[in-house]
Design a protein around this motif. Structure first.
Motif, mmCIF file in Angstrom:
data_model
loop_
_atom_site.group_PDB
_atom_site.id
_atom_site.type_symbol
_atom_site.label_atom_id
_atom_site.label_comp_id
_atom_site.label_asym_id
_atom_site.label_seq_id
_atom_site.Cartn_x
_atom_site.Cartn_y
_atom_site.Cartn_z
ATOM 1 N N VAL A 78 0.851 -1.185 0.000
ATOM 2 C CA VAL A 78 0.000 0.000 0.000
ATOM 3 C C VAL A 78 0.888 1.236 0.000
ATOM 4 N N TYR A 103 -0.239 -4.759 5.949
ATOM 5 C CA TYR A 103 0.248 -4.355 4.634
ATOM 6 C C TYR A 103 1.697 -3.874 4.716
ATOM 7 N N CYS A 144 0.627 -2.753 -6.325
ATOM 8 C CA CYS A 144 0.291 -2.043 -5.089
ATOM 9 C C CYS A 144 -1.082 -1.393 -5.198
ATOM 10 N N ASP A 145 -1.637 -1.074 -4.038
ATOM 11 C CA ASP A 145 -2.832 -0.259 -3.929
ATOM 12 C C ASP A 145 -2.377 1.132 -3.502
ATOM 13 N N ARG A 168 -2.993 -1.498 -8.644
ATOM 14 C CA ARG A 168 -4.159 -2.383 -8.677
ATOM 15 C C ARG A 168 -5.446 -1.630 -8.368
ATOM 16 N N SER A 169 -5.387 -0.711 -7.399
ATOM 17 C CA SER A 169 -6.588 0.040 -7.030
ATOM 18 C C SER A 169 -6.181 1.417 -6.533
ATOM 19 N N CYS A 171 -7.532 4.724 -3.906
ATOM 20 C CA CYS A 171 -8.432 5.357 -2.942
ATOM 21 C C CYS A 171 -8.009 6.816 -2.869
ATOM 22 N N GLN A 262 -8.415 0.264 -13.082
ATOM 23 C CA GLN A 262 -8.467 -0.054 -11.655
ATOM 24 C C GLN A 262 -9.837 0.240 -11.042
ATOM 25 N N TRP A 318 -11.992 -0.800 2.326
ATOM 26 C CA TRP A 318 -11.685 -0.748 0.896
ATOM 27 C C TRP A 318 -10.504 -1.657 0.553
ATOM 28 N N LEU A 319 -9.441 -1.569 1.325
ATOM 29 C CA LEU A 319 -8.256 -2.392 1.054
ATOM 30 C C LEU A 319 -8.571 -3.876 1.216
ATOM 31 N N VAL A 322 -10.556 -4.845 -2.046
ATOM 32 C CA VAL A 322 -9.792 -4.990 -3.290
ATOM 33 C C VAL A 322 -8.831 -6.167 -3.204
ATOM 34 N N ASN A 323 -8.355 -6.481 -2.005
ATOM 35 C CA ASN A 323 -7.473 -7.637 -1.869
ATOM 36 C C ASN A 323 -8.248 -8.942 -1.966
#
Length: 332
Positions: A78, A103, A144-145, A168-169, A171, A262, A318-319, A322-323
């Protein structure tokens, strides 16, 4: 006389080290150095940066340590990207602690913040994104996010657009995909500011108080000593940061919304006066079905500072989502 803001930094650094993070300075190219807080397995006993894929030595202890390091490296990565008023560790001081146990956290200082600097004349958010990507590559991060706040959100969008295989995503809070002339003008008119530089780079106590007033939902009182100390410490590299603000602006005519691969979460303070919730709703519509919006009540632009528990709770959800979604995608 002691500067209270400056005196806070050693304590904050100690807390981050106790949490398992270490400060690393990476020379990305001649004249460009990025300071980044990273998991301690990137740092050897002598303080040098080590590659996460170095082969283990033939001693039993080293093999066990390498096995432990590989276990740490298997955690999701992250990246937290700060806004315009402070460097990484100050921006995320109320948020990193809830993430470090699950993370691998990376908290970079963008160019001209903290200890990061460059000789390059490029002041665009694209350049900042390239520097973040280069630093992550040096540390062996391939996926990574990314979490971005305000200016850091704009950098995060650029990073996701340019490097979909890395990000990957997303926020993002209190930010826009692109700072167009129209968005900038509307925000400055609404806030009664002559320019973004006047608002974001105050030189007086009155200017700093005005910035904090529009950044927070709650009216908070601080002694003038606090504001004076903050002005001395947090608004360094004024010339370069003014250029960064100029580098943000793009023509409304030329602006286009990229098609992001993403999943994106817009995590917003419902009382944000700088980029209001209506702008976030419009942006969600433009970004499509892979974009989600969650508003936090009684929070302004600085929602991660003003309501850290509510912000952290939503960020963790959120994390986790997405994971878990990534794992399901890989299994299918």
């Amino acid at each position: 006389m002691v500067n209270f803001i400056e005196a806070q930094k050693p304590l904050l650094s100690r807390l981050m080290k106790m949490a398992g993070l270490r400060p690393i300075e990476l020379e990305l190219e001649p004249g460009t150095t990025m300071h980044i807080w990273a998991p301690k397995h990137h740092v050897g006993k002598n303080g040098t940066t080590i590659s996460p894929i170095e082969p283990a030595t033939d001693s039993m202890g080293s093999r066990k340590k390498k096995k432990k390091n590989r276990s740490l490296e298997s955690r999701p990565n992250v990246v937290l990207i700060h806004g315009f008023a402070a460097e990484g560790n100050v921006t995320w001081q109320f948020n990193f602690g809830v993430l470090v146990s699950r993370y691998n956290l990376y908290i970079p200082d963008l160019m001209f913040f903290g200890k990061s600097s460059t000789a390059s004349p490029d002041r665009s958010p694209d350049f900042q994104a390239r520097c973040v990507a280069a630093a992550l590559a040096r540390l062996g991060v391939s996926r990574c996010d990314v979490v971005g706040f305000s200016y850091g959100g704009m950098v995060a969008f650029k990073l996701a657009e340019a490097r979909p295989e890395l990000v990957r995503s997303l926020c993002v809070s209190g930010s826009v995909v692109a700072m167009t002339d129209a968005v900038n003008r509307e925000a400055m008119d609404r806030l009664g500011a002559g320019s973004s530089a006047e608002l974001l780079m105050p030189e007086t106590l009155k200017g700093l108080k005005a910035l904090l007033s529009v950044s927070m939902y709650r009216k908070m009182w601080f002694p003038d000593r606090f504001y004076k100390d903050y002005l001395k410490v947090m608004f360094t590299n004024r010339k370069e940061r003014m250029e960064l603000l100029q580098g943000l602006l793009t023509s409304t005519i030329d602006a286009k919304i990229p098609v992001f691969q993403q999943k994106i979460m817009l995590l917003w303070g419902e009382e944000d006066k700088i980029f209001d919730i209506e702008l976030a709703k419009k942006m969600k519509e433009q970004l499509g079905d892979r974009c989600f919006l969650h508003g936090i009540r009684k929070a302004g632009h600085l929602l991660h500072v003003e309501r850290p528990c509510a912000y952290n709770r939503q960020l963790q959800r959120w994390l986790a989502y997405v994971n878990s979604a990534a794992g399901a995608d890989q299994a299918s």
